[in-house]
Design a protein around this motif. Structure first.
Motif, PDB file in Angstrom:
ATOM      1  N   ILE A 296      26.292 -22.681   6.838  1.00  0.00           N
ATOM      2  CA  ILE A 296      25.108 -23.261   7.478  1.00  0.00           C
ATOM      3  C   ILE A 296      24.305 -23.993   6.411  1.00  0.00           C
ATOM      4  O   ILE A 296      24.076 -23.455   5.327  1.00  0.00           O
ATOM      5  CB  ILE A 296      24.247 -22.148   8.120  1.00  0.00           C
ATOM      6  CG1 ILE A 296      24.954 -21.571   9.334  1.00  0.00           C
ATOM      7  CG2 ILE A 296      22.882 -22.652   8.510  1.00  0.00           C
ATOM      8  CD1 ILE A 296      24.864 -22.430  10.577  1.00  0.00           C
ATOM      9  N   GLU A 297      23.882 -25.232   6.730  1.00  0.00           N
ATOM     10  CA  GLU A 297      23.059 -26.009   5.791  1.00  0.00           C
ATOM     11  C   GLU A 297      21.617 -26.069   6.283  1.00  0.00           C
ATOM     12  O   GLU A 297      21.372 -26.378   7.449  1.00  0.00           O
ATOM     13  CB  GLU A 297      23.577 -27.455   5.701  1.00  0.00           C
ATOM     14  CG  GLU A 297      24.974 -27.565   5.183  1.00  0.00           C
ATOM     15  CD  GLU A 297      25.416 -29.028   5.000  1.00  0.00           C
ATOM     16  OE1 GLU A 297      24.570 -29.935   5.084  1.00  0.00           O
ATOM     17  OE2 GLU A 297      26.625 -29.237   4.786  1.00  0.00           O
ATOM     18  N   PHE A 298      20.697 -25.756   5.384  1.00  0.00           N
ATOM     19  CA  PHE A 298      19.269 -25.934   5.681  1.00  0.00           C
ATOM     20  C   PHE A 298      18.679 -26.833   4.619  1.00  0.00           C
ATOM     21  O   PHE A 298      19.148 -26.831   3.482  1.00  0.00           O
ATOM     22  CB  PHE A 298      18.521 -24.591   5.596  1.00  0.00           C
ATOM     23  CG  PHE A 298      18.898 -23.628   6.669  1.00  0.00           C
ATOM     24  CD1 PHE A 298      18.322 -23.722   7.921  1.00  0.00           C
ATOM     25  CD2 PHE A 298      19.817 -22.618   6.420  1.00  0.00           C
ATOM     26  CE1 PHE A 298      18.662 -22.818   8.913  1.00  0.00           C
ATOM     27  CE2 PHE A 298      20.166 -21.716   7.404  1.00  0.00           C
ATOM     28  CZ  PHE A 298      19.585 -21.818   8.653  1.00  0.00           C
TER      29      PHE A 298
ATOM     30  N   ILE B 251      27.724 -26.492   9.096  1.00  0.00           N
ATOM     31  CA  ILE B 251      26.894 -26.917  10.237  1.00  0.00           C
ATOM     32  C   ILE B 251      25.454 -27.107   9.778  1.00  0.00           C
ATOM     33  O   ILE B 251      24.917 -26.263   9.052  1.00  0.00           O
ATOM     34  CB  ILE B 251      26.951 -25.835  11.343  1.00  0.00           C
ATOM     35  CG1 ILE B 251      28.357 -25.790  11.949  1.00  0.00           C
ATOM     36  CG2 ILE B 251      25.911 -26.100  12.429  1.00  0.00           C
ATOM     37  CD1 ILE B 251      28.607 -24.545  12.768  1.00  0.00           C
ATOM     38  N   ASN B 252      24.839 -28.208  10.183  1.00  0.00           N
ATOM     39  CA  ASN B 252      23.433 -28.445   9.839  1.00  0.00           C
ATOM     40  C   ASN B 252      22.535 -27.702  10.824  1.00  0.00           C
ATOM     41  O   ASN B 252      22.713 -27.816  12.035  1.00  0.00           O
ATOM     42  CB  ASN B 252      23.105 -29.929   9.925  1.00  0.00           C
ATOM     43  CG  ASN B 252      23.794 -30.714   8.836  1.00  0.00           C
ATOM     44  OD1 ASN B 252      23.362 -30.706   7.681  1.00  0.00           O
ATOM     45  ND2 ASN B 252      24.898 -31.363   9.186  1.00  0.00           N
ATOM     46  N   ALA B 253      21.597 -26.940  10.301  1.00  0.00           N
ATOM     47  CA  ALA B 253      20.637 -26.267  11.183  1.00  0.00           C
ATOM     48  C   ALA B 253      19.239 -26.789  10.878  1.00  0.00           C
ATOM     49  O   ALA B 253      18.994 -27.348   9.807  1.00  0.00           O
ATOM     50  CB  ALA B 253      20.704 -24.765  10.979  1.00  0.00           C
TER      51      ALA B 253
ATOM     52  N   VAL C 160      34.773 -29.284   5.753  1.00  0.00           N
ATOM     53  CA  VAL C 160      34.205 -30.488   6.392  1.00  0.00           C
ATOM     54  C   VAL C 160      32.771 -30.185   6.811  1.00  0.00           C
ATOM     55  O   VAL C 160      32.429 -29.034   7.089  1.00  0.00           O
ATOM     56  CB  VAL C 160      35.005 -30.920   7.653  1.00  0.00           C
ATOM     57  CG1 VAL C 160      36.327 -31.536   7.281  1.00  0.00           C
ATOM     58  CG2 VAL C 160      35.184 -29.762   8.614  1.00  0.00           C
ATOM     59  N   GLU C 161      31.955 -31.246   6.854  1.00  0.00           N
ATOM     60  CA  GLU C 161      30.607 -31.084   7.401  1.00  0.00           C
ATOM     61  C   GLU C 161      30.607 -31.670   8.804  1.00  0.00           C
ATOM     62  O   GLU C 161      31.072 -32.789   9.021  1.00  0.00           O
ATOM     63  CB  GLU C 161      29.562 -31.814   6.534  1.00  0.00           C
ATOM     64  CG  GLU C 161      28.168 -31.747   7.165  1.00  0.00           C
ATOM     65  CD  GLU C 161      27.059 -32.336   6.294  1.00  0.00           C
ATOM     66  OE1 GLU C 161      27.360 -32.883   5.208  1.00  0.00           O
ATOM     67  OE2 GLU C 161      25.892 -32.238   6.713  1.00  0.00           O
ATOM     68  N   ALA C 162      30.092 -30.895   9.752  1.00  0.00           N
ATOM     69  CA  ALA C 162      30.002 -31.377  11.138  1.00  0.00           C
ATOM     70  C   ALA C 162      28.735 -32.220  11.274  1.00  0.00           C
ATOM     71  O   ALA C 162      27.650 -31.759  10.930  1.00  0.00           O
ATOM     72  CB  ALA C 162      29.946 -30.194  12.091  1.00  0.00           C
TER      73      ALA C 162
ATOM     74  N   LEU D 270      24.273 -25.465  -3.499  1.00  0.00           N
ATOM     75  CA  LEU D 270      23.229 -26.500  -3.484  1.00  0.00           C
ATOM     76  C   LEU D 270      23.909 -27.852  -3.286  1.00  0.00           C
ATOM     77  O   LEU D 270      24.863 -28.170  -4.006  1.00  0.00           O
ATOM     78  CB  LEU D 270      22.458 -26.517  -4.809  1.00  0.00           C
ATOM     79  CG  LEU D 270      21.744 -25.233  -5.244  1.00  0.00           C
ATOM     80  CD1 LEU D 270      20.984 -25.477  -6.559  1.00  0.00           C
ATOM     81  CD2 LEU D 270      20.782 -24.736  -4.163  1.00  0.00           C
ATOM     82  N   LYS D 271      23.415 -28.617  -2.296  1.00  0.00           N
ATOM     83  CA  LYS D 271      23.981 -29.956  -2.086  1.00  0.00           C
ATOM     84  C   LYS D 271      22.996 -30.983  -2.634  1.00  0.00           C
ATOM     85  O   LYS D 271      21.921 -31.184  -2.048  1.00  0.00           O
ATOM     86  CB  LYS D 271      24.228 -30.195  -0.593  1.00  0.00           C
ATOM     87  CG  LYS D 271      25.273 -29.265   0.003  1.00  0.00           C
ATOM     88  CD  LYS D 271      25.574 -29.609   1.450  1.00  0.00           C
ATOM     89  CE  LYS D 271      26.482 -30.811   1.551  1.00  0.00           C
ATOM     90  NZ  LYS D 271      26.902 -31.043   2.953  1.00  0.00           N
ATOM     91  N   ILE D 272      23.358 -31.585  -3.749  1.00  0.00           N
ATOM     92  CA  ILE D 272      22.449 -32.544  -4.396  1.00  0.00           C
ATOM     93  C   ILE D 272      22.284 -33.766  -3.490  1.00  0.00           C
ATOM     94  O   ILE D 272      23.280 -34.354  -3.034  1.00  0.00           O
ATOM     95  CB  ILE D 272      23.002 -32.980  -5.770  1.00  0.00           C
ATOM     96  CG1 ILE D 272      23.110 -31.757  -6.680  1.00  0.00           C
ATOM     97  CG2 ILE D 272      22.123 -34.044  -6.401  1.00  0.00           C
ATOM     98  CD1 ILE D 272      23.685 -32.060  -8.051  1.00  0.00           C
TER      99      ILE D 272
ATOM    100  N   ILE E  65      21.911 -25.228   0.621  1.00  0.00           N
ATOM    101  CA  ILE E  65      20.652 -25.972   0.702  1.00  0.00           C
ATOM    102  C   ILE E  65      21.006 -27.451   0.668  1.00  0.00           C
ATOM    103  O   ILE E  65      21.605 -27.942  -0.296  1.00  0.00           O
ATOM    104  CB  ILE E  65      19.710 -25.619  -0.483  1.00  0.00           C
ATOM    105  CG1 ILE E  65      19.340 -24.139  -0.448  1.00  0.00           C
ATOM    106  CG2 ILE E  65      18.467 -26.494  -0.457  1.00  0.00           C
ATOM    107  CD1 ILE E  65      18.506 -23.711   0.744  1.00  0.00           C
ATOM    108  N   ASP E  66      20.658 -28.124   1.777  1.00  0.00           N
ATOM    109  CA  ASP E  66      20.996 -29.543   1.946  1.00  0.00           C
ATOM    110  C   ASP E  66      19.929 -30.406   1.279  1.00  0.00           C
ATOM    111  O   ASP E  66      18.782 -29.972   1.114  1.00  0.00           O
ATOM    112  CB  ASP E  66      21.026 -29.836   3.457  1.00  0.00           C
ATOM    113  CG  ASP E  66      21.869 -31.055   3.790  1.00  0.00           C
ATOM    114  OD1 ASP E  66      22.371 -31.716   2.860  1.00  0.00           O
ATOM    115  OD2 ASP E  66      22.026 -31.335   4.999  1.00  0.00           O
ATOM    116  N   ASP E  67      20.291 -31.617   0.916  1.00  0.00           N
ATOM    117  CA  ASP E  67      19.346 -32.592   0.358  1.00  0.00           C
ATOM    118  C   ASP E  67      18.560 -31.982  -0.805  1.00  0.00           C
ATOM    119  O   ASP E  67      17.353 -32.227  -0.956  1.00  0.00           O
ATOM    120  CB  ASP E  67      18.362 -33.088   1.439  1.00  0.00           C
ATOM    121  CG  ASP E  67      19.082 -33.671   2.637  1.00  0.00           C
ATOM    122  OD1 ASP E  67      20.283 -33.958   2.515  1.00  0.00           O
ATOM    123  OD2 ASP E  67      18.441 -33.833   3.694  1.00  0.00           O
TER     124      ASP E  67
HETATM  125 MG    MG Z   1      24.022 -31.795   5.836  1.00  0.00          MG
END
Ligand code: MG
Ligand code: C2E
Ligand code: MG
Length: 602
Positions: free
Chosen positions: A469-471, A437-439, A379-381, A520-522, A499-501
């Motif tokens: 951790i997502e950056f 978790i988004n940082a 899950v993404e918080a 990698l999150k497209i 890597i987010d976005d």
């Molecule tokens: Mg995110």
């Protein structure tokens, strides 16, 4: 007829006297000296007066509305005396040294409080500001009648000059910029207040001038040193002062920003902006090197007294910030943009409180689905904020604001603590679900970020492999050494890094390869119109194929339709997130749907 004329003149004179007294009292109160504690710098001068003029008592007294208040005194215990019948008023009115050889022999002071207290001799020199306001006196008194001796008048006048220098010096501290020696924003506030009080209804043109852009400033300072910046600003201020004329005043309010106030100017702000830009257009020699300023100017026209100094300053700053975004390099004050910024400012203030007070912040969790099996892979918080007055505020609004301030550290800390707690609760109930978790970019600047995250996981008895951790790309594109150090520490401990976005930033794959990134999150912008856009289909397929070749797991964000889901699954995309499978939901809902195959049963 004549008596009417004389009466008129007397009334006019009285009005003038009252107005002068009001201006004098304002000047005195602006100095904020009344009722302040004793100070050695003034006491030194009264001691000197007492000794040099051989008088047992000496005071520096300020003439308030109805009292003489002693800023400093030698040989007397009184704090103040009534202004009425005090000889100090005569010294101010006379404008020079005022001497009373014997108070008991002078009809003006017979029966006065000083005479009654046994004082006979008085000699005082008035304290005048540069604007000609009489503030009070420095005086000596004696219980014996006498006159001033030779040279004593000059000594007293010199001491009065020294008192005024002391007052001016004290008043200037904090009001001038340490680098250029020019008036700063605190002085500007004072001047705006004085303007509102004494020159209400005057039209004022205000300008905010950024002499050099932030990138040029950093570069110039690095190459030519900070002294060069001081030279640059001094010359720029001189040029601006020439443009503003004698009705204008320039303030140095930030490193490369100045503000200008012009009263009753001939030109409006926008026209004045062109003049200023032209004046700054020519290169300025800094340590022998010509530097070209690239000024931008924000303007705000207002009427003194109609807008509070605080609002003038904020509106002008806003116009200055808008000018930085404008292609023309010029912007007028725009209430709509001001309102947006004011809301941003208020939100930031309130967010700081939200971090402290329970109940405002919470985490929603959006399932990440394994596209091959349809199972939940994690899950993404996602942070949620319910503001006590404004209700639910979108992270799209508050996160970018917070990320520009040091609050980013506390925000991520809060999210980590909450996510770890949640993970523990789920695990206790038999649900093991990795949490992403988004940082923020700023977190990578914290030398102890990785260490604190690991400590939080350990304290909550959560295995690092259950955290990710997502950056964003822009976060990792900053200081490469620092970023690699932090990310490596996390990876070595077993925490996943995504890597987010992905696809929206400027990171090239060669650079990404140097980082210990696993996923990698497209970005959802590519997925949104996937079904209809051949270009997006080509881009996403390429990202998946290339990503796989380089060893990354690929997650597609923002899947809203069955068609997109099927396309991505067909291309071998590993995981997906989106409203089609599930919106972000509460932890309870995550628990309740544990074991459901959300998509495939949909
Ligand atoms: Mg995110
Ligand atoms: P993000 O990290 O890329 O998160 C995904 C965003 O897309 C979330 O918006 C999610 O609700 C939304 N989303 C998911 N599936 C779909 C879909 O199918 N269609 C559409 N239109 N949207 C979808 P949310 O929760 O509003 O968060 C927005 C952004 O705020 C996040 O983007 C992230 O950058 C930031 N954010 C949220 N929570 C945090 C946090 O705890 N820390 C930090 N630093 N940033 C956060
Ligand atoms: Mg995203």
């Amino acid at each position: 007829m004549i008596s009417k004329l004389i009466k008129g003149l007397i009334v006019e004179h009285l009005v003038q006297v009252v107005a002068n007294e009001e201006a004098r009292l304002n000047a005195l109160r602006d100095l904020q000296l009344l009722d302040t504690p004793p100070s050695e710098s003034y006491d030194r001068l009264t001691r000197l007066a007492s000794r040099l003029l051989a008088a047992p008592v000496s005071t520096i007294s300020l003439t308030d509305g109805d009292r003489q208040w002693f800023k400093s005194k030698v040989g007397v215990d009184l704090e103040e005396i009534p202004r009425e019948q005090a000889p100090c008023s005569y010294a101010i009115e006379g404008g020079g040294i005022f001497v009373v050889p014997d108070l008991t022999a002078d009809p003006r002071f017979i029966g006065s409080p000083l005479a009654e207290a046994g004082i006979r001799f008085y000699a005082g020199a008035p304290l005048f500001t540069r604007q000609g306001h009489g503030l009070g006196t420095i005086c000596v008194v004696d219980s014996e009648p006498r006159n001033l001796r030779e040279g004593e008048e000059e000594v007293l006048l010199d001491l009065a000059g020294m008192v005024m220098s002391q007052i001016e010096l004290q008043n200037m501290v904090g009001r001038i910029d340490a680098v250029t020696g020019h008036a700063n924003q605190f002085q500007m506030f004072e001047d705006l207040e004085a303007m509102a009080r004494t020159r209400a209804d005057t039209p004022v043109t205000a300008l905010a001038v950024d002499v050099l852009s932030a990138t040029r400033t950093t570069y110039t300072t690095r190459v030519l040193g900070s002294e060069c910046m001081a030279d640059l600003m001094k010359t720029a201020i001189r040029r601006m002062q020439d443009c503003a004329g004698n009705r204008g005043k320039v303030y140095h309010v930030d490193q490369t920003r100045c503000a200008i106030l012009i009263e009753d100017g001939l030109l409006g702000g926008y026209e004045m902006a062109d003049r200023i830009a032209e004046a700054l257009g020519k290169p300025i020699l800094c340590s022998g090197v010509p530097v070209h300023p690239d000024p931008v100017v924000g303007t705000y026209d207002f009427v003194a007294g109609e807008v509070s100094p605080r609002d003038v300053f904020r509106r002008l700053s806003n116009a200055g910030d808008d000018a930085q975004q404008a292609i023309s390099g010029k912007a007028r004050y725009n209430p709509a943009s001001d309102q947006r910024n004011s809301r941003g400012f208020a939100l930031l203030n309130d967010f700081a409180r939200a971090l402290e007070e329970p109940g405002q912040l919470s985490l929603a969790y959006q399932p990440r689905i394994d596209l091959l099996t349809g199972d939940r892979a994690g899950v993404e918080a996602l942070l949620r904020w319910t503001h006590p007055e404004l209700g639910s505020i979108s992270p799209g609004e508050f996160v970018p604001l917070v990320e520009q301030t040091a609050l980013a550290r506390s925000m991520t800390e809060w999210v980590i603590a909450e996510a770890v707690k949640q993970s523990r609760t789920w695990q206790a109930a038999g649900l093991v679900l990795p949490i992403s978790i988004n940082a923020s970019a700023l977190n990578l600047d914290e030398a102890d970020f990785a260490a604190r995250l690991l400590a939080a996981a350990a304290a909550g008895r959560i295995e690092p492999r259950h955290l990710e951790i997502e950056f964003t790309e822009s976060a990792v594109a900053r200081d490469p050494d620092r970023v690699i150090e932090q990310l490596t520490a996390l990876r070595d401990a077993g925490i996943g890094i995504a890597i987010d976005d992905f696809g929206t930033g400027y990171c090239n794959l060669a650079y990404l390869q140097k980082l210990p990134v696993s996923v990698l999150k497209i970005d959802q912008s590519f997925v949104r119109s996937l079904v209809t856009s051949a270009k997006d289909q080509m881009l996403v397929r390429t990202m998946i194929a290339m990503g796989h070749d380089l060893g990354y797991g690929i997650v597609a964000e923002g899947i809203e339709t069955r068609e997109a889901y099927d396309m991505l699954t067909g291309w071998g995309c590993n995981e997906g997130q989106g409203y089609f499978m599930s919106r972000p939901v509460s932890p309870r809902q995550i628990m309740e749907t544990a074991g459901h195959r959300s998509v495939l049963t949909a």
